[in-house]
Design a protein around this motif. Structure first.
Motif, mmCIF file in Angstrom:
data_model
loop_
_atom_site.group_PDB
_atom_site.id
_atom_site.type_symbol
_atom_site.label_atom_id
_atom_site.label_comp_id
_atom_site.label_asym_id
_atom_site.label_seq_id
_atom_site.Cartn_x
_atom_site.Cartn_y
_atom_site.Cartn_z
ATOM 1 N N ALA A 77 -5.541 2.318 5.810
ATOM 2 C CA ALA A 77 -5.024 1.527 5.167
ATOM 3 C C ALA A 77 -6.347 1.289 4.560
ATOM 4 O O ALA A 77 -6.674 0.447 3.256
ATOM 5 N N SER A 78 -6.981 0.721 5.313
ATOM 6 C CA SER A 78 -8.364 0.286 4.684
ATOM 7 C C SER A 78 -9.470 1.302 4.007
ATOM 8 O O SER A 78 -10.354 0.690 3.120
ATOM 9 N N LYS A 79 -9.210 2.301 3.989
ATOM 10 C CA LYS A 79 -10.043 3.090 3.276
ATOM 11 C C LYS A 79 -9.133 3.596 2.052
ATOM 12 O O LYS A 79 -10.081 4.428 1.239
ATOM 13 N N LEU A 80 -8.507 2.892 1.692
ATOM 14 C CA LEU A 80 -7.766 2.967 0.535
ATOM 15 C C LEU A 80 -7.036 1.951 -0.463
ATOM 16 O O LEU A 80 -6.467 1.074 -1.940
ATOM 17 N N LYS A 81 -8.285 0.626 0.339
ATOM 18 C CA LYS A 81 -7.884 -0.450 -0.693
ATOM 19 C C LYS A 81 -7.979 -0.522 -1.713
ATOM 20 O O LYS A 81 -8.002 -1.334 -2.652
ATOM 21 N N ASP A 82 -9.202 0.299 -2.468
ATOM 22 C CA ASP A 82 -9.916 -0.222 -3.714
ATOM 23 C C ASP A 82 -9.792 2.069 -4.136
ATOM 24 O O ASP A 82 -10.218 2.778 -4.176
ATOM 25 N N ALA A 83 -8.653 1.285 -5.131
ATOM 26 C CA ALA A 83 -8.573 2.760 -6.079
ATOM 27 C C ALA A 83 -9.156 2.933 -7.024
ATOM 28 O O ALA A 83 -9.324 4.400 -7.848
ATOM 29 N N SER A 84 -10.015 2.092 -7.710
ATOM 30 C CA SER A 84 -11.216 2.944 -8.672
ATOM 31 C C SER A 84 -11.987 3.917 -8.373
ATOM 32 O O SER A 84 -12.976 4.620 -8.226
ATOM 33 N N LEU A 110 -0.422 4.494 -4.869
ATOM 34 C CA LEU A 110 -0.072 3.379 -6.910
ATOM 35 C C LEU A 110 -0.520 2.704 -6.729
ATOM 36 O O LEU A 110 -0.579 2.202 -5.236
ATOM 37 N N SER A 111 -1.292 2.469 -8.126
ATOM 38 C CA SER A 111 -1.762 1.497 -8.058
ATOM 39 C C SER A 111 -2.010 0.788 -9.392
ATOM 40 O O SER A 111 -2.297 1.403 -9.899
ATOM 41 N N SER A 112 -1.314 -0.884 -9.060
ATOM 42 C CA SER A 112 -1.169 -1.218 -10.519
ATOM 43 C C SER A 112 -0.618 -0.588 -11.601
ATOM 44 O O SER A 112 -0.669 0.037 -12.626
ATOM 45 N N GLY A 113 0.816 0.377 -11.273
ATOM 46 C CA GLY A 113 1.140 1.138 -11.994
ATOM 47 C C GLY A 113 0.734 2.428 -12.110
ATOM 48 O O GLY A 113 1.703 3.299 -13.717
ATOM 49 N N HIS A 114 -0.354 2.452 -11.653
ATOM 50 C CA HIS A 114 -1.207 3.780 -11.622
ATOM 51 C C HIS A 114 -0.607 4.958 -10.220
ATOM 52 O O HIS A 114 -0.896 4.471 -9.659
ATOM 53 N N LEU A 115 -0.779 6.587 -10.604
ATOM 54 C CA LEU A 115 -1.147 7.419 -9.525
ATOM 55 C C LEU A 115 -2.971 7.681 -9.523
ATOM 56 O O LEU A 115 -3.397 8.443 -10.569
ATOM 57 N N PHE A 116 -3.266 7.729 -8.039
ATOM 58 C CA PHE A 116 -4.587 8.158 -8.439
ATOM 59 C C PHE A 116 -4.827 9.182 -7.249
ATOM 60 O O PHE A 116 -3.690 9.244 -6.137
ATOM 61 N N LEU A 162 1.350 -1.347 -0.062
ATOM 62 C CA LEU A 162 -0.178 -0.005 0.038
ATOM 63 C C LEU A 162 0.757 1.319 0.248
ATOM 64 O O LEU A 162 1.931 1.753 1.141
ATOM 65 N N LEU A 163 1.107 1.960 -1.064
ATOM 66 C CA LEU A 163 2.109 3.236 -1.204
ATOM 67 C C LEU A 163 1.650 4.151 -1.583
ATOM 68 O O LEU A 163 0.773 4.116 -2.682
ATOM 69 N N VAL A 164 1.836 5.255 -1.120
ATOM 70 C CA VAL A 164 1.077 6.865 -1.348
ATOM 71 C C VAL A 164 2.454 7.546 -1.383
ATOM 72 O O VAL A 164 3.566 7.037 -0.511
ATOM 73 N N GLY A 165 2.402 8.583 -1.760
ATOM 74 C CA GLY A 165 3.159 9.646 -1.681
ATOM 75 C C GLY A 165 2.106 10.899 -2.793
ATOM 76 O O GLY A 165 1.262 10.996 -2.467
ATOM 77 N N ARG A 166 3.803 11.119 -3.238
ATOM 78 C CA ARG A 166 3.289 12.649 -3.719
ATOM 79 C C ARG A 166 3.175 13.625 -4.697
ATOM 80 O O ARG A 166 4.598 13.055 -5.182
ATOM 81 N N ALA A 167 2.656 14.290 -5.370
ATOM 82 C CA ALA A 167 3.262 14.396 -7.361
ATOM 83 C C ALA A 167 2.375 15.609 -7.405
ATOM 84 O O ALA A 167 1.448 15.895 -7.395
#
Length: 401
Positions: free
Chosen positions: A79-86, A54-60, A36-41
């Motif tokens: 962590a539980s709030k970010l499980k669904d990137a869609s 970051l999910s499946s090679g894409h930033l959301f 579970l990877l979060v960052g800043r862009a």
């Protein structure tokens, strides 16, 4: 993909290194699919910075959840709030942010304080004492090292800071006339904790890192960086380079700020990995942090800093950082220190290691990925001009405040 590149692979990648192009798979954890990877862009489409997942090679875009990394990491059970990137809007592929077409990958920090613990490993304690004795002169370091290492090295190995055994070693070294301010914070009851950089001044993966143009003895410091909330909870971790000027600090400990905090002298990234069922504080405690330096002059250097050799636990260091005596309402990105103080000769016999302009510096560990940067003089790095006021104006201009 092998985690540690062999020398043949390094040679094959030389052209890519010069072009400073980073492939997504080269900077991500080995188990990125389960991380579970979060960052800043900085998003060109949005016209400013935003927290990202970051999910499946894409930033959301996580702006609907929190406008800042500081605010994001304060969310309970994040962590539980970010499980669904869609649920979130896609900003583009990680590759498009690494090559600059969609934006830029930033350090995964904004409003948080950037703090660091110093002298937390026995080997680095010895090197700090050598710096002090050498008064910042690398020519004297090798002779002092040969005299001190047999005495200090044996006494410091395996010591738990603040323990009764540490107190007895302190008494012994005082009798021998070898006590130092660095040993005091290294094995005494109180840790050294200092400000590494100002909020929002850190650079991210792929950026230039700066060394002061007047420095002739400096080094990278590969470290684990904890993400700590305002309540003192450790919620994740990333990698950091605590770029250090050994000659400045060696001349006087009062020059620590100038040795540590210069333009682009703090690198953090690539992402904060949040604690969840696949990654815990125990993974940090057992991690080995690898360092690789490749110079345009053909010089190479590698090293490993095992977290098991740290003299204080991460929890102990955090308790000394944030408590009833000192609060951080926006949270903290907290460097844990390194045992790696490079001594491999570069400019001549007995001169030890120092950076040269153009060095490629790679800090890595399998569960956190790779932080890659290139060395430049701090006055030639891009100026830091996007601070807290600029962030507020940017968010307001985008209608987010």
């Amino acid at each position: 993909m092998e985690w540690r590149l062999g020398i043949d692979q390094v040679k094959e990648d030389h052209r890519v290194n010069i072009e400073r192009a980073l492939a997504p798979e080269s900077i991500l954890p080995l188990d990125a699919a389960d991380a579970l990877l979060v960052g800043r862009a900085w998003s060109k489409a949005l016209g400013g910075p935003c927290p990202v997942l970051l999910s499946s090679g894409h930033l959301f875009d996580l702006s609907p959840v929190a406008l800042t990394m500081s605010g994001l990491l304060e969310i309970e059970d994040l962590a539980s709030k970010l499980k669904d990137a869609s649920r979130f809007a896609e900003l583009g592929s990680l590759a498009s942010f690494l090559d600059g077409t969609a934006g830029e990958l930033l350090a995964p920090a904004d409003l948080q304080a950037v703090k660091a613990a110093g002298v937390t490993f026995a080997d680095s304690m010895l090197e700090r004492v050598i710096e002090e004795q050498a008064k910042g002169d690398p020519l004297r370091a090798q002779d002092i090292r040969s005299r001190l290492a047999p005495v200090l090295g044996d006494n410091l190995k395996g010591l738990v800071a603040g323990s009764e055994k540490a107190a007895s070693v302190k008494a012994l070294l005082q009798e021998m006339g070898l006590w130092s301010q660095y040993l005091e914070v290294g094995i005494g009851p109180d840790a050294e904790i200092f400000t590494k950089a100002q909020p929002m001044s850190s650079v991210g993966c792929g950026a230039l890192i700066g060394i002061h143009p007047k420095s002739d003895w400096n080094n990278p410091e590969p470290e684990v960086v904890l993400a700590v909330t305002s309540k003192g909870m450790i919620v994740g971790a990333t990698l950091g380079n605590d770029v250090n000027l050994r000659d400045f600090e060696g001349r006087s400990a009062l020059l620590l700020s100038k040795a540590k905090d210069n333009n682009a002298s703090c690198a953090i990234g690539p992402f904060v990995r949040l604690f969840d069922g696949n990654f815990t504080i125990d993974d940090i405690k057992s991690a080995e942090i690898s360092l690789a330096v490749e110079g345009t002059d053909g010089f190479t250097m590698t090293g490993i800093s095992p977290m098991q050799a740290i003299s204080r636990s991460p929890e102990n260091l955090v308790s000394q950082l944030l408590n009833r005596n000192h609060q951080y309402p926006d949270g903290v990105l907290f460097f844990l220190g390194t045992m790696f103080a490079p001594v491999k000769d570069r400019r001549g016999k007995g001169l030890g290691f120092t950076h040269e302009i153009g060095d490629r510096v790679e800090i890595s560990t399998p569960k956190l990925g790779r932080l890659v940067n290139w060395v430049e003089h701090s006055d030639n790095c891009p100026e830091w001009n996007f601070g807290l006021t600029a962030l507020m104006k940017n968010l307001a201009g985008r209608g987010l405040l």
